[in-house]
Design an enzyme around this catalytic site. Sequence first.
Site, PDB file in Angstrom:
ATOM      1  N   GLU A  27       0.816  -1.212   0.000  1.00 46.98           N
ATOM      2  CA  GLU A  27       0.000   0.000   0.000  1.00 46.98           C
ATOM      3  C   GLU A  27       0.855   1.269   0.000  1.00 46.98           C
ATOM      4  O   GLU A  27       0.518   2.248  -0.672  1.00 46.98           O
ATOM      5  CB  GLU A  27      -0.971   0.003   1.181  1.00 46.98           C
ATOM      6  CG  GLU A  27      -2.058  -1.052   1.088  1.00 46.98           C
ATOM      7  CD  GLU A  27      -2.910  -0.951  -0.159  1.00 46.98           C
ATOM      8  OE1 GLU A  27      -3.153   0.174  -0.655  1.00 46.98           O
ATOM      9  OE2 GLU A  27      -3.348  -2.001  -0.661  1.00 46.98           O
TER      10      GLU A  27
ATOM     11  N   HIS B  28       1.944   2.003  -3.521  1.00 46.29           N
ATOM     12  CA  HIS B  28       0.887   2.662  -4.307  1.00 46.29           C
ATOM     13  C   HIS B  28       0.932   4.165  -4.064  1.00 46.29           C
ATOM     14  O   HIS B  28       0.896   4.972  -4.995  1.00 46.29           O
ATOM     15  CB  HIS B  28      -0.502   2.152  -3.910  1.00 46.29           C
ATOM     16  CG  HIS B  28      -0.875   0.816  -4.455  1.00 46.29           C
ATOM     17  ND1 HIS B  28      -0.740   0.456  -5.767  1.00 46.29           N
ATOM     18  CD2 HIS B  28      -1.434  -0.257  -3.837  1.00 46.29           C
ATOM     19  CE1 HIS B  28      -1.178  -0.773  -5.937  1.00 46.29           C
ATOM     20  NE2 HIS B  28      -1.604  -1.232  -4.776  1.00 46.29           N
TER      21      HIS B  28
END
Length: 163
Positions: A24, A27
């Site tokens: 994450e 990202h």
Amino acid sequence: MNWAGLIDLLLSVAAILLCLTVHETCHGLAAWALGDPTAKRLHRLSLNPLRHIDPFGALMMLVAGFGWAKPVPVDPRYFRNPKSGMAVTALAGPLSNLLMAYLALLLRAVLLAFYRPGAVVLEGAVGFCETLAVLNVGLGLFNLIPFPPLDGSKVLGAFLPDR
């Protein structure tokens, strides 16, 4: 009490937290590099697992082998080319997982070079590297499936016409 089972469980939880957190965070870093400040503004460019972990998703990953984290918010309006920006941002997570798997296996090979029978801590570290590699490959490849909301659907979207 089965201490070996408890230690294996704790190492699995640590590996899951590491896999999901790095995925994450990458990202968010990719989106930030492409001009989107959303993740940074919301403090999601962090390796603190508490910023990324969905408690139920992490529990499901541990229990069922399938789970999720809180998605990093991305605003494609900040990208020069929203379609390709979303594809690059989406690819950052799975690529980070595949890179972490490679690094975990590399570390495992180094640790095995020092292996001596009865080295319990070394055996645990080797096991952790193996678990980390398996989880990262699984998470990276699974996320490349081109089915919403998985990352692969955003990558495929960059190659499809707007209609």
